[in-house]
Enzyme design. Structure first.
Site, PDB file in Angstrom:
ATOM      1  N   ALA A 229       0.621  -1.361  -0.304  1.00  0.00           N
ATOM      2  CA  ALA A 229       0.170  -0.234  -0.187  1.00  0.00           C
ATOM      3  C   ALA A 229       0.690   1.166   0.143  1.00  0.00           C
ATOM      4  O   ALA A 229       2.069   1.570  -0.091  1.00  0.00           O
ATOM      5  CB  ALA A 229      -0.715   0.127   1.374  1.00  0.00           C
ATOM      6  N   HIS A 230       0.127   2.269   0.241  1.00  0.00           N
ATOM      7  CA  HIS A 230       1.035   3.813   0.253  1.00  0.00           C
ATOM      8  C   HIS A 230       1.751   3.547   1.117  1.00  0.00           C
ATOM      9  O   HIS A 230       1.629   3.657   2.573  1.00  0.00           O
ATOM     10  CB  HIS A 230      -0.206   5.191  -0.155  1.00  0.00           C
TER      11      HIS A 230
END
Length: 301
Positions: A229-230
């Site tokens: 994820a980010h």
């Protein structure tokens, strides 16, 4: 861009309802969370309550802060002393993201990564791969069929990426809004894959939400069907096996080994040289050199 200009333009479009009162019309060069490191010199952040007083105090680069009416008195003097401004809102978080979306869609505030891709020597890129504008590839990079490298991505030399993988994918951040569907937040940051990294098929590595980058360290090996994820930081020589999901802002330190089907909660740190066993759900930080497994994951010899 001047904060007064931003607020007024958002008001004209009826996407923002805030109280400015007395404030300095300062220039901002970025947005970020108040408890996150920044590379900028003057940022806009938000605080829904007084929980973040110490974070705001320590982050001297917060020059504009959106707060609730209840928290206004707690932050006002702090912002005044640093020559900043306080913006009062009934929904600080939502209004923060509304400003962000306006800056994304209506202005040149954020970098757009519009330059033609820069590709190093002796790269092997399949004809069915997609390399968008704003991508930088080092030497001897191999990219398989149907893989997409999105704008703002950097891939260093001697890295191999398999098929149907996305590098720099749009991260997933939702904000709940009353009486409407959740707001999806546009990501404007980068993704950086270091040298000698291997990434398998059907893997997704997201870009960062605001400034900075999602980072994969040198020598790391990532299996098929992995989701990163980010705003993650993955160190050197990490092994991430199939069907692992790493939630936003995790830190995976050097030499970590993650077995298949592991899920790691957001903002969790896996310490240097630690190992996470098959099918584990990691909800807390893992000590360096330790072995954890289970749901929730616990330390074992």
């Amino acid at each position: 861009m001047k904060i007064k200009t931003i607020i007024n333009k958002c008001r004209e479009r009826e996407i923002l309802h805030v109280s400015l009162k007395e404030y300095e019309d300062i220039e901002i060069d970025g947005l970020n969370f108040c408890d996150r490191k920044t590379e900028k010199k003057s940022i806009l952040a938000f605080a829904v309550n007084t929980k973040y007083i110490n974070a705001v105090k320590e982050n001297i680069f917060i020059k504009a802060l959106i707060v609730s009416k209840e928290a206004e008195s707690s932050y006002r003097q702090m912002l005044k002393e640093r020559g900043g401004c306080l913006i009062v809102s009934e929904q600080p978080e939502i209004d923060f993201y509304r400003i962000h979306e306006f800056l994304c869609s209506e202005t040149a505030f954020y970098e757009k990564y519009n330059f033609p891709p820069k590709i190093g020597k002796n790269c092997k890129i399949d004809s069915a791969a997609v390399i968008e504008n704003g991508v930088i590839l080092g030497d001897k990079v191999t990219i398989g069929p149907s893989t997409v490298v999105r704008s703002g991505s950097v891939i260093d030399s001697n890295t191999v990426i398999g098929c149907n993988t996305v590098i720099g994918s749009e991260g997933f951040q939702l904000i709940k809004c009353e009486q409407s569907s959740p707001m999806h937040v546009t990501h404007v940051g980068k993704c950086h894959i270091s040298s000698n990294v291997y990434i398998g098929d059907n893997t997704c590595i997201c870009n960062s939400l605001f400034e900075g980058e999602t980072y994969i360290g040198a020598g790391t090996k990532i299996d098929n069907l992995v989701y990163i994820a980010h705003n993650l930081f993955v160190g050197k020589n990490v092994v991430i096996t199939a069907q692992v999901a790493l939630c936003g802002s995790c830190v995976v330190e050097d030499g970590v080994w993650i077995a298949p089907n592991v899920s790691v909660l957001n903002k969790v740190t896996l310490g240097k040289g630690s190992k996470v066993g098959l099918g584990s759900v990691v909800t807390k930080d893992v000590e360096p050199g330790s072995v954890v497994y289970g749901n929730p994951a616990k330390k074992h010899r």
